[in-house]
Design an enzyme around this catalytic site. Structure first.
Site, PDB file in Angstrom:
ATOM      1  N   LYS A 160     -30.723   9.963  23.242  1.00  0.00           N
ATOM      2  CA  LYS A 160     -31.605   8.796  23.207  1.00  0.00           C
ATOM      3  C   LYS A 160     -32.994   9.127  23.715  1.00  0.00           C
ATOM      4  O   LYS A 160     -33.167   9.932  24.629  1.00  0.00           O
ATOM      5  CB  LYS A 160     -31.007   7.686  24.078  1.00  0.00           C
ATOM      6  CG  LYS A 160     -29.615   7.238  23.640  1.00  0.00           C
ATOM      7  CD  LYS A 160     -29.676   6.486  22.329  1.00  0.00           C
ATOM      8  CE  LYS A 160     -28.328   5.865  21.993  1.00  0.00           C
ATOM      9  NZ  LYS A 160     -28.390   5.039  20.790  1.00  0.00           N
ATOM     10  N   HIS A 292     -22.866   4.029  11.820  1.00  0.00           N
ATOM     11  CA  HIS A 292     -22.956   3.703  13.244  1.00  0.00           C
ATOM     12  C   HIS A 292     -21.587   3.182  13.644  1.00  0.00           C
ATOM     13  O   HIS A 292     -21.005   2.339  12.955  1.00  0.00           O
ATOM     14  CB  HIS A 292     -24.013   2.608  13.456  1.00  0.00           C
ATOM     15  CG  HIS A 292     -24.133   2.138  14.871  1.00  0.00           C
ATOM     16  ND1 HIS A 292     -23.416   1.066  15.363  1.00  0.00           N
ATOM     17  CD2 HIS A 292     -24.879   2.597  15.905  1.00  0.00           C
ATOM     18  CE1 HIS A 292     -23.728   0.889  16.630  1.00  0.00           C
ATOM     19  NE2 HIS A 292     -24.627   1.799  16.987  1.00  0.00           N
TER      20      HIS A 292
HETATM   21 MG    MG Z   1     -28.882   3.901  16.895  1.00  0.00          MG
END
Ligand code: MG
Length: 375
Positions: A160, A292
């Protein structure tokens, strides 16, 4: 055998995290799963999973979803799901999963057979990390987590960015990028955090990183023209769309060539039939699909099954299929579905319906008692 629905059971599960972790959207302080089991009068049952806030889901199911479903014909799946979507989009997705399993069991076949048969017995997965923690050293902790995932056999890891300054995030990613061995890849996910200038700045830096598989959601996904411009900036593959609810929602991105990889989530789209429609749409546009699936082990399993049935994205990739996201963070619900990656791949079982049993002891153990913990 009667296919009318006799029982609708819900299983809200909760696990408060001892050490919160998160992404650019903030920290997660708990992990949750809302499972449901539908059973017909003839004794066939199917499992589904809904992502959302447990108290709200419990209330909504009790108030009108359970009363609506009782007595309905389980084989009228698309009609039931279309109706429920108007009430609660994500509940409809979970119910479609359970109804799909019932349909397969009723026919005495697996879910993949119901979908036309699988093309492969194993599907690759990539390790998905939440790179930010409240207590641990930065960025040593996420870097060591990444190394741990790679040592377990994952060939690709997603990390991230977007919660810290550009300089801090860049230093983290540069270290990671330089630490990978040949054949290992990484992905970077900004969770829609940036403006156009920052996204372009990242994009320029990424051009020299041959082991970067994709740049995920630098901007709000509605900014189709900017995604297209970023994509034309160079060789960085752009990915996104985890919160898009329908095939129509992906159309503008596909028609305008804004993404290289779309990322629908079977728990976020309006049911498995819609989800599989999205996969087919991507193939019609020659676009890759890497689902996802961070929000639940059962919905991830449905994503794996759909991926096993999906035709390859190009003639050059006949033996290959895009990977599915695998949550490697602390999360007891990963074990709900008794499958573990080996060498970065999941070997799928065969058999009627799901082809496996969920861990019901684990379901009992983590069942949410209804007490308040949300403040
Ligand atoms: Mg994502």
């Amino acid at each position: 055998m009667s296919m009318r629905l006799a029982a609708v059971e819900t299983f809200p599960l909760l696990y408060p995290l001892p050490q919160p972790y998160g992404d650019a959207n903030g920290y997660k302080y708990y992990r949750a799963s809302f499972l449901l089991r539908l059973t017909t009068e003839g004794g066939l049952s199917g499992w589904g999973e809904v992502t959302g806030w447990l108290p709200e889901l419990e209330t909504e199911f009790k108030r009108r979803i359970i009363p609506y479903l009782r007595g309905k014909n389980a084989l009228k799946r698309t009609r039931l799901v279309a109706h429920l979507k108007g009430w609660h989009h994500r509940a409809a997705a979970g119910i479609s999963m359970a109804l799909t399993e019932i349909a397969a069991k009723g026919a005495g076949i697996s879910i993949c057979e119901l979908w036309g048969g699988r093309r492969r017995d194993k599907v690759p997965v990539y390790a998905s990390l939440q790179s930010y923690t409240a207590q641990a050293a930065w960025p040593e902790h996420p870097l060591s987590q990444a190394q741990e995932a790679l040592s377990q056999g994952f060939r690709a890891i997603k990390v991230k960015i977007g919660a810290k300054t550009f300089g801090e995030d860049f230093s983290h990613i540069q270290h990671l990028q330089g630490s990978l061995s040949p054949g290992q890849e990484f992905m970077v996910d900004a969770n829609q955090s940036f403006d156009q200038a920052t996204a372009r700045k990242w994009g320029r830096q990424m051009l020299s990183w041959e082991n970067l598989a994709w740049f995920e959601e630098p901007l709000p996904i509605q900014q189709v023209a900017t995604y297209k411009a970023l994509r034309s900036q160079g060789g960085v593959a752009m990915a996104g769309g985890e919160n898009i609810k329908s095939a129509v929602g992906f159309l503008a991105l596909l028609q305008q060539g804004a993404l290289d990889i779309i990322q629908p989530d079977p728990a976020h789209t309006g049911g498995l039939d819609e989800y599989r429609h999205i996969l087919g749409l991507a193939r019609s546009f020659g676009v890759r699909v890497s689902p996802h699936s961070f929000d639940g082990a059962l919905s991830r399993y449905y994503a794996l099954l759909a991926q096993a049935c999906l035709p390859p994205w190009s003639k050059m990739a006949q033996d290959d299929i895009e990977p599915v996201e695998w949550d490697v963070m602390e999360n007891p619900f990963t074990a709900l579905v008794p499958l573990k990656p080996k060498g970065g791949q999941i070997h799928l079982p065969s058999g009627r319906g799901l082809g496996l049993e969920l861990d019901e002891e684990l379901i009992c153990h983590y069942r949410w008692d209804g007490s308040s913990h949300w403040s």
